[in-house]
Design a protein around this motif. Structure first.
Motif, PDB file in Angstrom:
ATOM      1  N   MET A 292     131.247  -5.711  89.449  1.00 56.73           N
ATOM      2  CA  MET A 292     131.515  -6.030  90.847  1.00 56.73           C
ATOM      3  C   MET A 292     130.653  -5.178  91.763  1.00 56.73           C
ATOM      4  O   MET A 292     130.516  -3.968  91.570  1.00 56.73           O
ATOM      5  N   ILE A 293     130.042  -5.849  92.749  1.00 59.47           N
ATOM      6  CA  ILE A 293     129.276  -5.173  93.796  1.00 59.47           C
ATOM      7  C   ILE A 293     130.095  -5.272  95.077  1.00 59.47           C
ATOM      8  O   ILE A 293     130.420  -6.378  95.528  1.00 59.47           O
ATOM      9  N   PHE A 294     130.415  -4.118  95.663  1.00 56.77           N
ATOM     10  CA  PHE A 294     131.228  -4.113  96.874  1.00 56.77           C
ATOM     11  C   PHE A 294     130.338  -4.143  98.116  1.00 56.77           C
ATOM     12  O   PHE A 294     129.134  -3.854  98.065  1.00 56.77           O
ATOM     13  N   GLN A 295     130.965  -4.481  99.253  1.00 59.83           N
ATOM     14  CA  GLN A 295     130.224  -4.663 100.498  1.00 59.83           C
ATOM     15  C   GLN A 295     129.565  -3.371 100.974  1.00 59.83           C
ATOM     16  O   GLN A 295     128.428  -3.377 101.412  1.00 59.83           O
ATOM     17  N   GLU A 296     130.285  -2.264 100.917  1.00 61.59           N
ATOM     18  CA  GLU A 296     129.788  -1.015 101.494  1.00 61.59           C
ATOM     19  C   GLU A 296     129.590   0.006 100.384  1.00 61.59           C
ATOM     20  O   GLU A 296     130.532   0.658  99.937  1.00 61.59           O
ATOM     21  N   PRO A 297     128.360   0.163  99.880  1.00 60.54           N
ATOM     22  CA  PRO A 297     128.145   1.053  98.740  1.00 60.54           C
ATOM     23  C   PRO A 297     128.463   2.510  99.036  1.00 60.54           C
ATOM     24  O   PRO A 297     128.862   3.247  98.150  1.00 60.54           O
ATOM     25  N   MET A 298     128.304   2.937 100.293  1.00 57.21           N
ATOM     26  CA  MET A 298     128.522   4.355 100.614  1.00 57.21           C
ATOM     27  C   MET A 298     129.984   4.739 100.409  1.00 57.21           C
ATOM     28  O   MET A 298     130.281   5.884 100.054  1.00 57.21           O
ATOM     29  N   THR A 299     130.918   3.799 100.619  1.00 57.03           N
ATOM     30  CA  THR A 299     132.331   4.105 100.411  1.00 57.03           C
ATOM     31  C   THR A 299     132.766   3.799  98.968  1.00 57.03           C
ATOM     32  O   THR A 299     133.870   4.144  98.572  1.00 57.03           O
ATOM     33  N   SER A 300     131.900   3.127  98.205  1.00 56.22           N
ATOM     34  CA  SER A 300     132.237   2.790  96.821  1.00 56.22           C
ATOM     35  C   SER A 300     131.730   3.831  95.837  1.00 56.22           C
ATOM     36  O   SER A 300     132.184   3.882  94.701  1.00 56.22           O
ATOM     37  N   LEU A 301     130.752   4.634  96.262  1.00 51.44           N
ATOM     38  CA  LEU A 301     130.187   5.670  95.392  1.00 51.44           C
ATOM     39  C   LEU A 301     130.799   7.028  95.720  1.00 51.44           C
ATOM     40  O   LEU A 301     131.131   7.304  96.873  1.00 51.44           O
ATOM     41  N   ASN A 302     130.935   7.857  94.702  1.00 47.71           N
ATOM     42  CA  ASN A 302     131.486   9.199  94.886  1.00 47.71           C
ATOM     43  C   ASN A 302     130.409  10.092  95.522  1.00 47.71           C
ATOM     44  O   ASN A 302     129.347  10.295  94.932  1.00 47.71           O
ATOM     45  N   PRO A 303     130.663  10.632  96.714  1.00 46.07           N
ATOM     46  CA  PRO A 303     129.610  11.385  97.411  1.00 46.07           C
ATOM     47  C   PRO A 303     129.247  12.710  96.756  1.00 46.07           C
ATOM     48  O   PRO A 303     128.189  13.273  97.059  1.00 46.07           O
ATOM     49  N   VAL A 304     130.096  13.239  95.852  1.00 49.19           N
ATOM     50  CA  VAL A 304     129.815  14.553  95.254  1.00 49.19           C
ATOM     51  C   VAL A 304     129.201  14.448  93.857  1.00 49.19           C
ATOM     52  O   VAL A 304     128.941  15.458  93.207  1.00 49.19           O
ATOM     53  N   LEU A 305     128.965  13.211  93.386  1.00 47.77           N
ATOM     54  CA  LEU A 305     128.323  13.010  92.093  1.00 47.77           C
ATOM     55  C   LEU A 305     126.974  12.329  92.298  1.00 47.77           C
ATOM     56  O   LEU A 305     126.826  11.487  93.189  1.00 47.77           O
ATOM     57  N   THR A 306     125.990  12.674  91.472  1.00 48.09           N
ATOM     58  CA  THR A 306     124.691  12.012  91.580  1.00 48.09           C
ATOM     59  C   THR A 306     124.842  10.537  91.196  1.00 48.09           C
ATOM     60  O   THR A 306     125.746  10.173  90.425  1.00 48.09           O
ATOM     61  N   VAL A 307     123.945   9.710  91.709  1.00 42.01           N
ATOM     62  CA  VAL A 307     124.050   8.273  91.424  1.00 42.01           C
ATOM     63  C   VAL A 307     123.824   8.017  89.935  1.00 42.01           C
ATOM     64  O   VAL A 307     124.456   7.129  89.348  1.00 42.01           O
ATOM     65  N   GLY A 308     122.949   8.797  89.311  1.00 43.96           N
ATOM     66  CA  GLY A 308     122.693   8.629  87.885  1.00 43.96           C
ATOM     67  C   GLY A 308     123.926   8.896  87.041  1.00 43.96           C
ATOM     68  O   GLY A 308     124.231   8.142  86.112  1.00 43.96           O
ATOM     69  N   ARG A 309     124.632   9.957  87.387  1.00 47.71           N
ATOM     70  CA  ARG A 309     125.832  10.300  86.616  1.00 47.71           C
ATOM     71  C   ARG A 309     126.891   9.204  86.751  1.00 47.71           C
ATOM     72  O   ARG A 309     127.595   8.889  85.775  1.00 47.71           O
TER      73      ARG A 309
END
Length: 614
Positions: free
Chosen positions: A102-119
């Protein structure tokens, strides 16, 4: 729904009579009502409708992401024949990410801000594929490269805030596709993106779908995007599936007034050919099917002394570092920008996020302080004014912001919000201010009784009308509209644009219309200025910019606009894969001297520099 019975046997996903209820204030409300559709391999089904129609709740019901205590879901959701509604939470956790992405509308609120995107991507592979951390990192870098993120190995260790919106959405796609799911659900994945980034994301989803033979459920309110990507379409209205079928049939042979109204409200490039002045959208009455045809405005532009004159405007923001705050660099947000605006004229500033268009608008009103240049409003230099005179001058220039909800005080009634500028400037008594509020609400198509309501009691379109009423309260000559309709559903957008054109014709307002939506800009503007990296690269009459674009960046913007014609769905567009470059420059950077040429009178184009060489 005749196609449903034929496709169930070969479908990846079959949704049958899905009904979802949510509990609010002790009452159960049906938000998805008896919805059915199916999705086959390598097929894209779009669920389209406006905010509140139930389309996103449909996706959350399929994914089992609604809270158990406040939701009830019934019907059948078959994924490769297995009914997901019979699964417990542990089974759904195993399914999410592996079989359904699933791809959500707002990626900034769907991703954990304290973890790298790769992790965050690697965690999916470790959980569902049992890979070691080293194996997951290798595969994650391959995924980032596959979704065309440049320098993928370096980006693995970056945090969400270090990436642009387009790159973040690519990260979300990489995460959703990490385990090669059978079904991809994309919930408004391009709504917040610039038109060129949107085109790149749509092309990417189509390419990855072909490679993986995935089924795609694409949720959107943009009929242009539907035409671009969907094989079949389900139109939702007030929780029901109003109609469904092949996308071409929906566009060409729809019998539903609501669908026809959605299609009529889609701005289409080229629809203004032969029109000398801005033109209202045609509006279809959903109840009766009657059409209010598009009406071309009369000539509102008044020659003579300009309302706004900007010369060589420069706005830079210093970047300081170290113990003593040494200037390490500067953000060159606006660089050597010049234009003028006549009474009754609309000048559109267009470009991608980060190009400097909003900073230009804020500099004009001195909401941010310009570094150099002159800003004259009705012949007076705004930059030289002391605060007392500036406050008085601001009565003649107002701003409409992109998000009316954040620009309205949630604890202040709408009537008080509109009356506040009248009272703070001492222009009206409280009794007269109330009378003026009633007049303003009626002028923007709202009832006088709405003055007692709070912002949360209004829809997005109604809140934007309130913002327009507040901007009109002081009888301004100039209005800066900063992405004023970008966040609105397509039919509401059409209504608000029509209102702005009507008010301009009646009050001879000058609009500085800031937008990245080229199709809307074509309809509302007299002249257009195209911005890139803080500079105006092309400016001229609307017909020239859209009919005879000269600069490579203008051509790129126009090529990226989705066209509401399903017959063009399989055409590949060369939209490129590059991002807008950073406006951050070293402290000692000196901008190059630019050259310009004039292909026709009033149409000025910057000579492309080395960065535009093929």
């Amino acid at each position: 729904m005749a196609s449903l019975s034929r496709n169930v046997a070969v479908s990846i996903l079959s949704v049958q009579h899905l009904t979802t209820q949510l509990r609010r204030q002790g009452q159960w409300n049906t938000v998805v009502d008896d919805v059915s559709f199916a999705i086959g391999a390598n097929e894209t089904v779009a669920v389209v409708g406006e905010s509140g129609s139930g389309k996103s709740v449909t996706a959350l019901s399929i994914m089992g992401l609604l809270p158990e205590r406040t939701s009830k879901v019934s019907g059948r959701v078959l994924l490769d024949g297995a009914d997901l509604l019979s699964f417990d939470e542990k089974q759904m956790q195993a399914l999410r990410g592996e079989k359904i992405g699933m791809i959500f509308q707002e990626p900034m609120t769907s991703l954990n801000p304290v973890l790298t995107v790769g992790r965050q991507i690697a965690e999916t592979l470790i959980r569902h594929r049992g890979l070691s951390r080293a194996q997951a990192k290798t595969q994650t870098i391959q995924l980032l490269d596959r979704v065309r993120i440049p320098a993928a190995a370096r980006r693995f260790n970056e945090f969400p805030h270090e990436l642009s919106g387009g790159m973040l959405q690519r990260v979300m796609i990489a995460m959703a596709l990490a385990c090669r799911p059978r079904l991809l659900i994309a919930d408004e994945p391009t709504t917040a993106l610039d038109v060129t980034i949107q085109a790149q994301i749509l092309d990417l989803i189509k390419e990855l779908q072909r490679e993986e033979n995935m089924g795609v459920l694409f949720i959107t309110h943009d009929m242009g995007v539907v035409a671009e990507i969907a094989d079949r379409t389900v139109v939702m209205f007030r929780s029901k599936a109003l109609e469904s079928g092949p996308t071409e049939d929906i566009f060409e042979n729809s019998t539903q007034n609501y669908t026809r109204a959605l299609l009529a409200a889609v701005p289409q490039l080229g629809s203004m050919a032969g029109m000398a002045h801005p033109t209202a959208f045609p509006i279809i009455d959903i109840a009766t099917g009657a059409t209010v045809p598009a009406r071309e405005s009369s000539d509102t532009v008044m020659p003579g002394k300009p309302v706004l004159k900007v010369d060589n405007l420069v706005t830079r923001f210093e970047i300081r570092s170290g113990l003593f705050g040494k200037i390490m660099g500067r953000v060159h947000a606006v660089e050597n920008v010049s234009f003028s605006l006549q009474p009754g004229e609309t000048l559109a500033l267009v470009g991608e996020s980060g190009c400097g268009k909003s900073t230009t608008g804020r500099s004009v009103l001195r909401l941010v302080e310009a570094t150099s240049g002159s800003i004259e409003v009705a012949g007076e230099d705004v930059r030289a004014m002391p605060k007392r005179l500036l406050d008085a001058k601001r009565r003649t220039m107002q701003m409409i912001f992109q998000d009316p909800f954040s620009s309205l005080n949630p604890r202040m009634r709408i009537g008080e919000a509109i009356a506040e500028p009248l009272l703070s400037h001492g222009l009206e008594t409280p009794a007269m201010a109330r009378h003026r509020v009633t007049e303003l609400l009626e002028r923007v198509g709202l009832g006088a009784d709405m003055a007692q309501r709070f912002p949360h009691e209004f829809s997005g379109g109604q809140r934007q009308r309130v913002a327009i009423a507040r901007a009109l309260a002081l009888n301004p000559n100039l209005i800066v509209a900063d992405e004023a309709v970008s966040a609105l559903d397509v039919s509401v957008k059409a209504q608000v644009v029509n209102l702005m054109l009507e008010l301009q014709e009646r009050l001879k307002l000058a609009y500085l219309f800031i937008s990245h939506d080229m199709a809307v800009v074509e309809r509302v503007s007299h002249r257009v200025a195209v911005m890139y990296l803080g500079e105006i690269v092309e400016i001229g009459p609307r017909a020239e910019i859209f009919g005879n674009p000269q600069h490579p960046y203008t051509k790129k913007l126009l090529a990226a606009v989705p066209i509401a014609d399903p017959k063009r769905r399989h055409l590949r567009r060369a939209v490129g894969n590059d991002e807008i470059r950073s406006p951050v420059r070293p402290a000692d950077f000196i901008p190059p001297t630019r050259q310009y040429f004039e292909p026709t009178p009033g149409h000025v184009v910057q000579v492309p520099g080395a960065e535009w060489a093929a």
